[in-house]
Design an enzyme around this catalytic site. Structure first.
Site, PDB file in Angstrom:
ATOM      1  N   GLU A   6      -7.162  -6.012  -1.309  1.00  0.00           N
ATOM      2  CA  GLU A   6      -8.078  -5.853  -0.249  1.00  0.00           C
ATOM      3  C   GLU A   6      -9.772  -5.783  -0.804  1.00  0.00           C
ATOM      4  O   GLU A   6     -10.285  -5.127  -0.588  1.00  0.00           O
ATOM      5  CB  GLU A   6      -8.013  -4.270   0.430  1.00  0.00           C
ATOM      6  N   LYS A  28       0.948  -1.110   0.069  1.00  0.00           N
ATOM      7  CA  LYS A  28      -0.050  -0.048  -0.090  1.00  0.00           C
ATOM      8  C   LYS A  28       0.960   1.136  -0.018  1.00  0.00           C
ATOM      9  O   LYS A  28       1.898   1.531   0.837  1.00  0.00           O
ATOM     10  CB  LYS A  28      -0.926   0.222   1.204  1.00  0.00           C
ATOM     11  N   ARG A  66      -7.980  -8.680   3.648  1.00  0.00           N
ATOM     12  CA  ARG A  66      -7.054  -7.799   3.950  1.00  0.00           C
ATOM     13  C   ARG A  66      -7.760  -6.665   4.695  1.00  0.00           C
ATOM     14  O   ARG A  66      -7.153  -6.009   5.655  1.00  0.00           O
ATOM     15  CB  ARG A  66      -6.310  -7.071   2.712  1.00  0.00           C
ATOM     16  N   HIS A  85      -8.154   6.886  11.846  1.00  0.00           N
ATOM     17  CA  HIS A  85      -7.919   7.909  10.522  1.00  0.00           C
ATOM     18  C   HIS A  85      -8.820   9.240  10.874  1.00  0.00           C
ATOM     19  O   HIS A  85      -8.415  10.220  10.315  1.00  0.00           O
ATOM     20  CB  HIS A  85      -8.445   7.217   9.269  1.00  0.00           C
ATOM     21  N   GLU A 122       0.460  -1.288  16.458  1.00  0.00           N
ATOM     22  CA  GLU A 122       0.160  -2.094  15.168  1.00  0.00           C
ATOM     23  C   GLU A 122       0.535  -3.589  15.445  1.00  0.00           C
ATOM     24  O   GLU A 122      -0.239  -4.365  14.963  1.00  0.00           O
ATOM     25  CB  GLU A 122       0.773  -1.724  13.806  1.00  0.00           C
ATOM     26  N   ASN A 161      -7.229  -3.439   8.953  1.00  0.00           N
ATOM     27  CA  ASN A 161      -7.656  -2.098   9.336  1.00  0.00           C
ATOM     28  C   ASN A 161      -8.193  -1.769  10.735  1.00  0.00           C
ATOM     29  O   ASN A 161      -8.986  -0.828  10.878  1.00  0.00           O
ATOM     30  CB  ASN A 161      -8.690  -1.590   8.222  1.00  0.00           C
TER      31      ASN A 161
HETATM   32  P1  NAD Z   1       7.060   7.958  10.533  1.00  0.00           P
HETATM   33  O1  NAD Z   1       7.726   7.694   9.245  1.00  0.00           O
HETATM   34  O2  NAD Z   1       6.661   9.426  10.710  1.00  0.00           O
HETATM   35  O3  NAD Z   1       8.347   7.980  11.559  1.00  0.00           O
HETATM   36  C1  NAD Z   1       8.016   8.301  12.893  1.00  0.00           C
HETATM   37  C2  NAD Z   1       9.116   9.371  13.350  1.00  0.00           C
HETATM   38  O4  NAD Z   1      10.505   8.381  13.759  1.00  0.00           O
HETATM   39  C3  NAD Z   1       9.568  10.318  12.423  1.00  0.00           C
HETATM   40  O5  NAD Z   1       9.756  11.440  13.390  1.00  0.00           O
HETATM   41  C4  NAD Z   1      10.962   9.799  11.728  1.00  0.00           C
HETATM   42  O6  NAD Z   1      11.404  10.769  11.059  1.00  0.00           O
HETATM   43  C5  NAD Z   1      11.608   9.112  12.846  1.00  0.00           C
HETATM   44  N1  NAD Z   1      12.442   7.855  12.626  1.00  0.00           N
HETATM   45  C6  NAD Z   1      12.059   7.012  11.699  1.00  0.00           C
HETATM   46  N2  NAD Z   1      13.140   6.014  11.820  1.00  0.00           N
HETATM   47  C7  NAD Z   1      13.902   6.428  13.017  1.00  0.00           C
HETATM   48  C8  NAD Z   1      14.787   5.890  13.469  1.00  0.00           C
HETATM   49  N3  NAD Z   1      15.397   4.722  13.011  1.00  0.00           N
HETATM   50  N4  NAD Z   1      15.627   6.467  14.635  1.00  0.00           N
HETATM   51  C9  NAD Z   1      14.929   7.608  14.671  1.00  0.00           C
HETATM   52  N5  NAD Z   1      14.018   8.360  14.210  1.00  0.00           N
HETATM   53  C10 NAD Z   1      13.620   7.830  13.290  1.00  0.00           C
HETATM   54  O7  NAD Z   1       5.775   7.286  11.200  1.00  0.00           O
HETATM   55  P2  NAD Z   1       5.705   5.670  11.244  1.00  0.00           P
HETATM   56  O8  NAD Z   1       4.951   5.426  12.475  1.00  0.00           O
HETATM   57  O9  NAD Z   1       6.966   5.004  10.800  1.00  0.00           O
HETATM   58  O10 NAD Z   1       4.597   5.421   9.998  1.00  0.00           O
HETATM   59  C11 NAD Z   1       3.247   6.099  10.097  1.00  0.00           C
HETATM   60  C12 NAD Z   1       2.869   6.063   8.622  1.00  0.00           C
HETATM   61  O11 NAD Z   1       2.704   5.077   8.083  1.00  0.00           O
HETATM   62  C13 NAD Z   1       1.533   6.936   8.697  1.00  0.00           C
HETATM   63  O12 NAD Z   1       1.464   7.871   7.417  1.00  0.00           O
HETATM   64  C14 NAD Z   1       0.548   5.763   8.170  1.00  0.00           C
HETATM   65  O13 NAD Z   1      -0.631   6.113   7.487  1.00  0.00           O
HETATM   66  C15 NAD Z   1       1.601   4.850   7.321  1.00  0.00           C
HETATM   67  N6  NAD Z   1       1.318   3.169   7.480  1.00  0.00           N
HETATM   68  C16 NAD Z   1       1.054   2.848   6.142  1.00  0.00           C
HETATM   69  C17 NAD Z   1       0.712   1.498   6.065  1.00  0.00           C
HETATM   70  C18 NAD Z   1       0.895   0.668   4.777  1.00  0.00           C
HETATM   71  O14 NAD Z   1       0.429  -0.231   4.806  1.00  0.00           O
HETATM   72  N7  NAD Z   1       1.500   1.281   3.740  1.00  0.00           N
HETATM   73  C19 NAD Z   1       0.337   0.423   7.260  1.00  0.00           C
HETATM   74  C20 NAD Z   1       0.499   1.300   8.432  1.00  0.00           C
HETATM   75  C21 NAD Z   1       0.711   2.711   8.426  1.00  0.00           C
HETATM   76  N1  GLY Z   2      -2.161  -1.494   6.987  1.00  0.00           N
HETATM   77  C1  GLY Z   2      -3.082  -2.179   6.569  1.00  0.00           C
HETATM   78  C2  GLY Z   2      -2.853  -2.701   5.286  1.00  0.00           C
HETATM   79  O1  GLY Z   2      -1.779  -2.886   4.627  1.00  0.00           O
HETATM   80  O2  GLY Z   2      -3.711  -3.465   4.524  1.00  0.00           O
END
Ligand code: NAD
Ligand code: GLY
Length: 363
Positions: free
Chosen positions: A234, A140, A238, A249, A182, A242
């Site tokens: 999905e 995704k 899948r 969200h 998660e 969510n």
């Molecule tokens: P993020 O990418 O903002 O990272 C969190 C924080 O940690 C940021 O400030 C980043 O700069 C920092 N950071 C990253 N790696 C680091 C490290 N090793 N050391 C220190 N700091 C570090 O947030 P996240 O929680 O990783 O991801 C959230 C995002 O993921 C949301 O946008 C959400 O919608 C998305 N998401 C996508 C899916 C998908 O299936 N594609 C699933 C779940 C979440």
């Molecule tokens: N995070 C939900 C999905 O990947 O389907």
């Protein structure tokens, strides 16, 4: 090192999980062909890990793009800036884009890779716990719109995922907790033993004990790989991934991107889902309380949504949820800990009770 495979026929790919994998170029090099590599990362991750990753690609490394930090960067303007960089640098269709960062960098980079010249090669090096257990796996990709989270995007699988558990050590504790939300989700969906194991090992997990965190990442990746292999786009199972996200969200968008961490809103959303599951007679009161307590007490996660979001705001934001069908909301709810199902028939009054329960959720 452990390897989990996402089985999608000729688009199958490995997820490598283990400590110090960023010292091993052999994991990445087989997946980049003979084109140039552009690493997309952000201002927090770049000073810590970019040089190390750059070196892995040797002479094929072309350039890096260092984005501002945060969820507010996940928008179409940023995608446009990536296209500008690639076109100005004369990058061609053999280019590989590498996402080095958390879920924000991963989702942005994946969408840029999916769309630049109709699709270029893409690798994931997730550096947050959330990205290692969820967002880097399954394809995704996308960005937010002011009117809704993740509203623009595409399904686009990486060629491999390298989850180096050592990089988690530089994460702020709040981010570790958000990632663990998660992780707990996978237990709640279909693995009650995993949920119990997580609750029992909360201290070790919060301290990033190597054995515990590697085991948790492996179990999450196996669960996600299994679901994605059955339902990549999905149309069915899948959607269970969510759990907590319909509410979460809405909270994220209503509060303004970046106020709450994504994982924090998922934690609140899962408690709201547990509360609604109890109200419709699916989940026992004891299990609803247990879910709240594990999240709140064992893991220190926020479980009460912000009080200033109105029912009308929730309903408006949730109406654009991707699971909604013909304008009708559908929720991922729980029949038990470890047994999630999709439900489209929730009475308005019950939903409203959950949306207004605040500090009384699940109690
Ligand atoms: P993020 O990418 O903002 O990272 C969190 C924080 O940690 C940021 O400030 C980043 O700069 C920092 N950071 C990253 N790696 C680091 C490290 N090793 N050391 C220190 N700091 C570090 O947030 P996240 O929680 O990783 O991801 C959230 C995002 O993921 C949301 O946008 C959400 O919608 C998305 N998401 C996508 C899916 C998908 O299936 N594609 C699933 C779940 C979440
Ligand atoms: N995070 C939900 C999905 O990947 O389907």
């Amino acid at each position: 090192m452990q390897t989990v495979t996402v089985d999608l026929d000729d688009r199958s790919y490995p997820i490598f999980i283990g400590a110090n994998l960023l010292e091993n170029a052999d994991l990445l090099l087989p997946h980049i062909g003979n084109g140039r590599v552009v690493v997309v990362t952000n201002e927090i991750v770049a000073p810590i890990y970019l040089e190390r990753v750059q070196l892995l690609f040797g002479r094929q490394f072309g350039s890096s793009i260092v984005l501002p930090d945060g969820e507010a960067t996940k928008n179409l303007d940023t995608i446009g800036q990536i296209y500008d960089h690639l076109l100005q640098g004369k990058y061609d269709r053999k280019t590989t884009l590498v996402a080095l960062g958390g879920g924000v960098v991963g989702d942005i980079t994946g969408f840029a890779a999916a769309t630049f010249q109709r699709g270029v090669n893409f690798l994931q090096i997730p550096t947050t716990l959330l990205a290692q257990v969820d967002s880097s796996v399954g394809g995704k990709t996308g960005v937010n719109h002011a009117l809704g989270k993740n509203m623009i995007g595409s399904f686009y699988q990486p060629k491999c995922v390298v989850a180096d558990t050592e990089v988690l050590r530089s994460l702020p504790e709040r981010e570790v907790r958000a990632g663990l939300a998660e992780v707990l989700k996978y237990g709640l969906i279909n693995n009650p033993e995993f949920f119990a194991w997580l609750a029992h090992n909360s201290t070790e997990l919060l301290e990033l004990d190597n054995a515990c965190i590697s085991e948790a990442i492996k179990i999450c990746c196996e669960a996600k790989a299994n679901i994605v292999a059955q339902d990549e786009k999905e149309s069915g199972i899948r959607a269970l991934l969510n759990l907590g996200h319909t509410f979460g969200h809405a909270i994220e968008t209503a509060s303004g991107y970046g106020v709450w961490l994504h994982g924090e809103t998922v934690a609140m959303g899962m408690v709201m889902a547990a509360d609604l599951s109890k109200r419709i007679g699916w989940l026992s009161s004891a299990e609803a309380i247990q879910i709240r307590e594990v999240l709140e007490k064992n893991f220190g996660m926020p479980v009460e949504p912000p009080a200033d979001i109105t029912v009308a705001q929730y309903l408006d934001l949730m109406s654009s949820d991707k699971k909604a069908e013909l304008g009708k909301l559908r929720f991922i709810l729980l029949k038990a800990i470890g047994e999630a199902a999709i439900e489209g028939d929730v009475e308005d009054a019950m939903l409203e009770s959950t949306l207004t329960a605040g500090s009384k959720l699940c109690l």
